[in-house]
Design an enzyme around this catalytic site. Structure first.
Site, PDB file in Angstrom:
ATOM      1  N   ASN A  40       0.840  -1.203   0.000  1.00 25.32           N
ATOM      2  CA  ASN A  40       0.000   0.000   0.000  1.00 25.32           C
ATOM      3  C   ASN A  40       0.874   1.252   0.000  1.00 25.32           C
ATOM      4  O   ASN A  40       1.734   1.358  -0.881  1.00 25.32           O
ATOM      5  CB  ASN A  40      -1.120  -0.043   1.047  1.00 25.32           C
ATOM      6  N   ASP A  41       0.687   2.177   0.896  1.00 21.37           N
ATOM      7  CA  ASP A  41       1.235   3.541   0.783  1.00 21.37           C
ATOM      8  C   ASP A  41       2.692   3.658   0.312  1.00 21.37           C
ATOM      9  O   ASP A  41       3.551   2.920   0.784  1.00 21.37           O
ATOM     10  CB  ASP A  41       1.243   4.227   2.151  1.00 21.37           C
ATOM     11  N   ARG A 164       0.050   8.381  13.791  1.00 29.23           N
ATOM     12  CA  ARG A 164       0.929   7.699  12.823  1.00 29.23           C
ATOM     13  C   ARG A 164       1.294   8.558  11.609  1.00 29.23           C
ATOM     14  O   ARG A 164       0.797   9.630  11.410  1.00 29.23           O
ATOM     15  CB  ARG A 164       0.263   6.410  12.352  1.00 29.23           C
TER      16      ARG A 164
HETATM   17  C1  FRU Z   1      -2.848   4.586   4.971  1.00 30.14           C
HETATM   18  C2  FRU Z   1      -2.454   3.757   6.188  1.00 30.14           C
HETATM   19  C3  FRU Z   1      -1.549   4.541   7.096  1.00 30.14           C
HETATM   20  C4  FRU Z   1      -0.810   3.463   7.830  1.00 30.14           C
HETATM   21  C5  FRU Z   1      -0.661   2.415   6.771  1.00 30.14           C
HETATM   22  C6  FRU Z   1      -0.715   1.001   7.284  1.00 30.14           C
HETATM   23  O1  FRU Z   1      -3.234   3.837   3.874  1.00 30.14           O
HETATM   24  O2  FRU Z   1      -3.606   3.305   6.849  1.00 30.14           O
HETATM   25  O3  FRU Z   1      -2.220   5.438   7.945  1.00 30.14           O
HETATM   26  O4  FRU Z   1       0.422   3.911   8.327  1.00 30.14           O
HETATM   27  O5  FRU Z   1      -1.681   2.621   5.832  1.00 30.14           O
HETATM   28  O6  FRU Z   1      -0.366   0.086   6.300  1.00 30.14           O
END
Ligand code: FRU
Length: 493
Positions: A40-41, A164
């Site tokens: 993901n991110d 976070r």
């Molecule tokens: C955003 C998120 C962040 C977190 C991460 C966890 O997509 O939810 O806030 O750090 O992904 O994978």
């Protein structure tokens, strides 16, 4: 227990096995992906010792989200990427259940990652705590977590459990960190810390707080200066849809404003979505050595259908995008210049002239860059657009309604995943330019030099290729359609 093992070797092994089993039908040709399994991110975007580095949230053991690692790619030119060993693995005392999102800085030749440690208290009920940690590297490849982690052990006392996604930057001689957070009453906010050395951090209070209309939590905050303005970019969770706006589960957007470092006051304009397609989230930006502000987003959306899970992988980044500030304080995104390095052959599909109805051309390629210009001042049509990857049963369609001044991306028949329509207002002012990047399972559209962008994942059948110019309700004057076949940067791997 060995407290700081950062055990990435096992994860590398798991990835190799997953890669061997993967079905590659929807693998992208010029986007950042992991070798296999979930991502993901984007995290830790930086140019370090001349090379571009991008990290990403990664679960190397499964095609679903799970204990987060940091995957890693690097590039000399922003478009040819190579995989590096996994940079961070969770499981240490400071990040037991996940190395969540964060950022990177160059601290006098030491590549420093600042990330969130995730810890479950009661996993089935999603009760957790989060802290902030640092890992360092001199070669830009191998990272050591600091012995003094966590560098920030807990959120302020008036905070919810959400704490976070640190974004760190230097202003004058001080390091600044913002974090996504919310109050005990679930009001979203971003909070500020400072440090002289990236190790000792002091809390400075709330930089910005939203009301309920702005959701319950702001993920992945980013804050930077552009043309003398301060842009706050973030990914709010919990904003309700309003007509054409905010139709994804979560949003990504920005404020443009003025920030006063002395008083920690931020005055800003309205919230604007950065990309109005189906799949754009958790964007992060960085400043490169040429002084360009460049962004990458996660090219997916939480909880949407992700058909490539069945193939053994899931998730990708968008192409790198240059961020500029347009008229009326609008943030514009356009493909970085380096994307041209991927062009293999140029084809003029349509030179000049009026089209009524449709004009279709077979194109035997699935990695494409397409540019079309419609001269609306000389068009009687109500609707103009482009159709890709099929006609009828399967298709992905971009249209612009001239009377309504609305741009639409229709993915309701885009193959395996069907995700409906997204629309956005665009005053084309007589001339509509659509600049589109098509990959095997994605479409990224930049209209009128970034006045609107729409990004979505599509999963069309392999054999449905070709480009169609479409018009309705009259003639449209097309001032050229050119396409380029693009290179598959992963094919050599
Ligand atoms: C955003 C998120 C962040 C977190 C991460 C966890 O997509 O939810 O806030 O750090 O992904 O994978």
């Amino acid at each position: 227990m060995n407290t700081y093992n950062n055990n990435t070797k096992q994860a590398e092994e798991a990835l190799k096995q997953a890669e061997a089993k993967m079905n590659k039908r929807y693998r992208l040709g010029y986007h950042i992906m992991a070798p296999a399994n979930w991502i993901n991110d984007p995290n830790g975007l930086i140019q370090f010792k001349g090379e571009y580095h991008a990290f990403y949230q990664h679960h190397p053991y499964d095609e679903n989200w799970g204990p987060m690692h940091w995957g890693h790619v690097k590039s000399k030119d922003l478009v040819h990427w190579e995989h590096c060993p996994i940079a961070l693995a969770p499981g240490d005392a400071c990040d037991l259940d996940g190395c969540f999102s964060g950022s990177a800085v160059d601290n006098n030749g030491e590549l420093t990652l600042i990330y969130t440690g995730h810890h479950y208290i009661d996993q089935p009920n999603n009760i957790f705590f989060q802290n902030q940690n640092v890992a360092v590297s001199t070669d830009g490849i191998h990272f050591t977590k600091l012995r003094q982690n966590p560098v920030i052990a807990e959120p302020p006392t008036d905070s919810s459990q959400h704490f976070r996604d640190p974004k760190v930057w230097k202003h004058e001689d001080t390091w600044y960190m913002i974090l996504g957070n919310s109050t005990k009453e679930d009001l979203p906010r971003v909070i500020l810390y400072t440090s002289p050395d990236l190790r000792t951090w002091t809390y400075h209070g709330v930089l910005l707080q939203g009301d309920k209309n702005m959701g319950f939590m702001w993920e992945c905050p980013d804050f930077f200066e552009l043309n003398g303005k301060h842009i706050f970019m973030f990914s709010p969770q919990g904003i309700d849809a309003q007509g054409d706006k905010y139709n994804n589960l979560f949003q990504t957007g920005y404020y443009v404003g003025e920030y006063n470092y002395n008083s920690n006051e931020y005055q800003h304009g309205e919230f604007i979505e950065l990309d109005t397609g189906h799949d754009f989230y958790a964007v992060q930006t960085f400043l490169d050595d040429q002084g360009r502000r460049i962004a990458l987003g996660w090219m997916d959306m939480w909880e949407s259908d992700m058909p490539t899970k069945a193939d053994g992988w899931c998730g990708a980044m968008t192409i790198p995008r240059l961020i500029t500030l347009g008229d009326n304080n609008k943030v514009l995104m356009t493909p970085v210049e380096e994307m041209k390095l991927l062009r293999q052959s140029k084809h003029v599909l349509y030179q000049y002239g009026a089209i009524s109805g449709s004009y279709f051309k077979e194109v035997e390629a699935d990695l494409l860059e397409v540019k079309i210009v419609f001269d609306l001042t000389k068009s009687s049509a109500d609707l103009v657009g482009l159709r890709f990857r099929g006609t009828g049963r399967e298709e992905t369609v971009i249209t612009y309604s001239i009377p309504e001044q609305k741009l639409m991306l229709n993915c309701s028949k885009s193959g395996k995943k069907t995700d409906g329509v997204r629309q956005t207002a665009l005053n084309a002012e007589g001339r509509l330019t659509l600049h589109v990047y098509l990959d095997r399972s994605s479409i990224e559209m930049f209209a009128n030099e970034g006045q609107a962008t729409m990004t979505s994942r599509i999963y069309p059948s392999e054999k449905l290729l070709g480009i169609e110019i479409i018009t309705e309700g009259g003639e449209a004057l097309v001032n050229g359609l050119t396409y380029w076949k693009l290179k598959d940067i992963w094919q050599a791997e």
